[in-house]
Design a protein around this motif. Structure first.
Motif, PDB file in Angstrom:
ATOM      1  N   UNK A 100       2.545 -23.823   4.937  1.00  0.00           N
ATOM      2  CA  UNK A 100       2.757 -23.217   6.245  1.00  0.00           C
ATOM      3  C   UNK A 100       2.711 -24.311   7.294  1.00  0.00           C
ATOM      4  N   UNK A 101       3.677 -24.283   8.198  1.00  0.00           N
ATOM      5  CA  UNK A 101       3.676 -25.184   9.350  1.00  0.00           C
ATOM      6  C   UNK A 101       3.765 -24.328  10.602  1.00  0.00           C
ATOM      7  N   UNK A 102       3.035 -24.751  11.616  1.00  0.00           N
ATOM      8  CA  UNK A 102       3.113 -24.031  12.888  1.00  0.00           C
ATOM      9  C   UNK A 102       4.127 -24.728  13.786  1.00  0.00           C
ATOM     10  N   UNK A 105       3.051 -28.088  14.916  1.00  0.00           N
ATOM     11  CA  UNK A 105       2.897 -29.086  13.843  1.00  0.00           C
ATOM     12  C   UNK A 105       1.560 -29.113  13.112  1.00  0.00           C
ATOM     13  N   UNK A 106       0.849 -28.004  13.059  1.00  0.00           N
ATOM     14  CA  UNK A 106      -0.319 -27.924  12.187  1.00  0.00           C
ATOM     15  C   UNK A 106       0.164 -27.476  10.813  1.00  0.00           C
ATOM     16  N   UNK A 107      -0.556 -27.888   9.764  1.00  0.00           N
ATOM     17  CA  UNK A 107      -0.138 -27.561   8.405  1.00  0.00           C
ATOM     18  C   UNK A 107      -1.249 -26.816   7.676  1.00  0.00           C
ATOM     19  N   UNK A 108      -0.825 -25.942   6.790  1.00  0.00           N
ATOM     20  CA  UNK A 108      -1.775 -25.168   5.999  1.00  0.00           C
ATOM     21  C   UNK A 108      -1.076 -24.558   4.804  1.00  0.00           C
ATOM     22  N   UNK A 109      -1.658 -23.464   4.288  1.00  0.00           N
ATOM     23  CA  UNK A 109      -1.064 -22.833   3.125  1.00  0.00           C
ATOM     24  C   UNK A 109      -1.308 -21.332   3.150  1.00  0.00           C
ATOM     25  N   UNK A 110      -0.494 -20.609   2.362  1.00  0.00           N
ATOM     26  CA  UNK A 110      -0.667 -19.173   2.184  1.00  0.00           C
ATOM     27  C   UNK A 110      -1.741 -18.983   1.124  1.00  0.00           C
ATOM     28  N   UNK A 111      -2.767 -18.199   1.437  1.00  0.00           N
ATOM     29  CA  UNK A 111      -3.842 -17.986   0.473  1.00  0.00           C
ATOM     30  C   UNK A 111      -3.846 -16.580  -0.117  1.00  0.00           C
ATOM     31  N   UNK A 149       8.553 -23.459   2.346  1.00  0.00           N
ATOM     32  CA  UNK A 149       7.798 -23.645   3.581  1.00  0.00           C
ATOM     33  C   UNK A 149       8.007 -22.439   4.497  1.00  0.00           C
ATOM     34  N   UNK A 150       6.935 -22.040   5.170  1.00  0.00           N
ATOM     35  CA  UNK A 150       6.990 -20.967   6.157  1.00  0.00           C
ATOM     36  C   UNK A 150       6.606 -21.568   7.502  1.00  0.00           C
ATOM     37  N   UNK A 151       7.419 -21.296   8.502  1.00  0.00           N
ATOM     38  CA  UNK A 151       7.116 -21.767   9.864  1.00  0.00           C
ATOM     39  C   UNK A 151       6.658 -20.572  10.676  1.00  0.00           C
ATOM     40  N   UNK A 152       5.479 -20.703  11.273  1.00  0.00           N
ATOM     41  CA  UNK A 152       4.900 -19.608  12.052  1.00  0.00           C
ATOM     42  C   UNK A 152       4.572 -20.107  13.451  1.00  0.00           C
ATOM     43  N   UNK A 153       4.513 -19.164  14.370  1.00  0.00           N
ATOM     44  CA  UNK A 153       4.077 -19.466  15.727  1.00  0.00           C
ATOM     45  C   UNK A 153       2.716 -18.831  15.938  1.00  0.00           C
ATOM     46  N   UNK A 154       1.744 -19.655  16.246  1.00  0.00           N
ATOM     47  CA  UNK A 154       0.385 -19.148  16.518  1.00  0.00           C
ATOM     48  C   UNK A 154       0.238 -19.046  18.015  1.00  0.00           C
ATOM     49  N   UNK A 155      -0.021 -17.823  18.499  1.00  0.00           N
ATOM     50  CA  UNK A 155      -0.151 -17.629  19.921  1.00  0.00           C
ATOM     51  C   UNK A 155      -1.626 -17.697  20.328  1.00  0.00           C
TER      52      UNK A 155
END
Length: 158
Positions: A100-102, A105-111, A149-155
């Motif tokens: 997962x990328x925001x 540009x933060x990176x993580x993963x689907x758990x 890869x999944x790109x998400x927007x964190x508000x």
């Protein structure tokens, strides 16, 4: 092979099997003529119907309850290459392999992937902290199947 569900009982005396399944693409699996895998053996679906929460199938040429008793309590699988998904469809088990990328540009993963209700799929994402993002949300900017890869927007406030 993809896990589809489990044979929990028979139904009636004509060899119909009751399968409990929460597989997300049942409409592509439970089709007359498709093959299910049970105990490393292939069985052709001869008939299919829904009954309450169960998927009811008859297999091969079994026409009697006594012919199918050996299949009870077994797990049911389907060949992944036989599952013809559209470009916009992804197995939940595949989503767990995605990064997962925001948009900042933060990176993580689907758990985890789960259903909050019958039609509302949610992905649990671990970045700097845990986020729950509805799968049909505008916060889900893009799903890149090629790069997993999944790109998400964190508000703010999430």
């Amino acid at each position: 092979m993809i896990y589809i569900g489990k044979i929990v009982s028979t139904h009636g005396i004509k060899g119909e099997l009751r399968i409990i399944s929460d597989f997300e693409y049942k409409d592509k699996v439970f089709v007359v003529g498709n093959k299910l895998i049970i105990n490393d053996n292939e069985y052709k679906i001869r008939s299919y119907r829904k009954h309450k929460n169960f998927d009811m199938v008859t297999l091969n040429d079994y026409k009697d309850i006594n012919e199918v008793l050996f299949l009870l309590k077994n797990k049911v699988y389907f060949r992944e290459e036989d599952l013809k998904l559209n470009d916009d469809e992804i197995l939940d088990s595949e989503l767990l392999k995605y990064t997962v990328e925001t948009t900042d540009n933060r990176k993580g993963k689907v758990v985890e992937v789960f259903f909050a209700s019958q039609n509302n799929k949610v992905i649990r994402v671990m970045l700097d902290k845990e986020y729950l993002i509805p799968f049909n949300s505008p916060l889900l900017v893009k799903i890149d199947k090629d790069n997993k890869k999944i790109i998400v927007e964190i508000i703010e406030g999430m």
